[in-house]
Write a protein that holds these residues in place. Structure first.
Motif, mmCIF file in Angstrom:
data_model
loop_
_atom_site.group_PDB
_atom_site.id
_atom_site.type_symbol
_atom_site.label_atom_id
_atom_site.label_comp_id
_atom_site.label_asym_id
_atom_site.label_seq_id
_atom_site.Cartn_x
_atom_site.Cartn_y
_atom_site.Cartn_z
ATOM 1 N N ARG A 118 -4.840 3.255 7.167
ATOM 2 C CA ARG A 118 -4.964 3.793 5.822
ATOM 3 C C ARG A 118 -6.156 4.743 5.782
ATOM 4 O O ARG A 118 -7.310 4.330 5.920
ATOM 5 N N TRP B 279 -9.786 5.898 1.106
ATOM 6 C CA TRP B 279 -9.732 4.946 2.216
ATOM 7 C C TRP B 279 -10.259 5.595 3.489
ATOM 8 O O TRP B 279 -10.108 6.802 3.686
ATOM 9 N N ARG C 64 -11.676 0.363 1.915
ATOM 10 C CA ARG C 64 -12.013 1.127 0.722
ATOM 11 C C ARG C 64 -13.314 1.879 0.994
ATOM 12 O O ARG C 64 -14.346 1.275 1.298
ATOM 13 N N TYR D 276 0.849 -1.191 0.000
ATOM 14 C CA TYR D 276 0.000 0.000 0.000
ATOM 15 C C TYR D 276 0.882 1.238 0.000
ATOM 16 O O TYR D 276 1.819 1.344 0.789
#
Length: 222
Positions: A109, A127, A132, A100
């Protein structure tokens, strides 16, 4: 007419190897210290009791600024820290070969970034707390197909489209699958409109199946 098509699910097995050990009161440290408090302050290198290693900047005893954190399982983080947590821009290399690169906040994230999965799939977009969330593009390595659209807590949710080699589907997604009105657009110049609905389960242990109902088939206009 029923149009049957399989919508592949995105890779969900994101290896969470980024739980770093907090700065210990034991272990080894070589580097700069604060002149008054003797806390780790400036540049230094530490070997933590669990076998992890950190080399980079400190501020008042905490990882702060640029640094490299190596996990004993082979994972590695290179990037920015804020008061002991990953925060800012950084790259995480996972033991399974995935990676990532992007924004971090509060050790997770958060923001925008690119995740390259071990199977070759990629996700580029928004994110939230390691999931996601927002707008993003997921590309399937095996087929080259792409999902472009909205995500909520790691799942395709809201408006989006899946693009294949010679056609695409545009419509609404719910809990990672198309549901409701949409249309298939084919490269040979026609579009098929309709909606995805859930058939009622016929057996006690069966799950409802997704069914496409066509409402219109028409040529594309220039």
């Amino acid at each position: 007419r029923r149009f049957e098509f399989h919508f592949p699910h995105p890779t969900m097995s994101e290896v969470e190897s980024d739980g770093e050990e907090q700065e210990p009161t034991i272990g080894t440290y070589v580097g700069e210290r604060h002149s008054q408090t003797q806390q780790r302050h400036g540049n230094g290198r530490a070997v933590l009791p669990n076998g992890d290693e950190y080399e980079g900047e400190y501020q008042f005893g905490k990882r702060h600024g640029q640094g490299v954190y190596r996990f004993k399982n082979g994972a590695k983080f290179e990037g920015e820290y804020l008061e002991g947590k990953k925060h800012g821009q950084g790259t995480m290399y996972y033991p399974d070969g995935s990676r990532y690169e992007g924004s971090w906040a509060d050790d997770l994230r958060n923001g925008t970034g690119v995740f390259l999965y071990a199977n070759g799939d990629t996700y580029e977009g928004d994110w939230l707390n390691n999931l996601r969330h927002g707008h993003g593009v997921y590309t399937y390595k095996l087929t080259g197909s792409k999902y472009m659209g909205s995500w909520v807590e790691g799942r395709r949710m809201g408006e989006g489209q899946i693009v294949h080699a010679n056609f695409r589907f545009q419509g609404h997604f719910s809990t990672d699958q198309p549901l409701g009105p949409g249309r298939f657009v084919f490269d040979h110049g026609c579009a098929q409109s309709g909606e995805y609905v859930l058939d009622e389960a016929t057996g006690e242990n069966e799950q409802p199946k997704l069914k496409w109902n066509t409402t219109n088939l028409s040529p594309l206009t220039a």
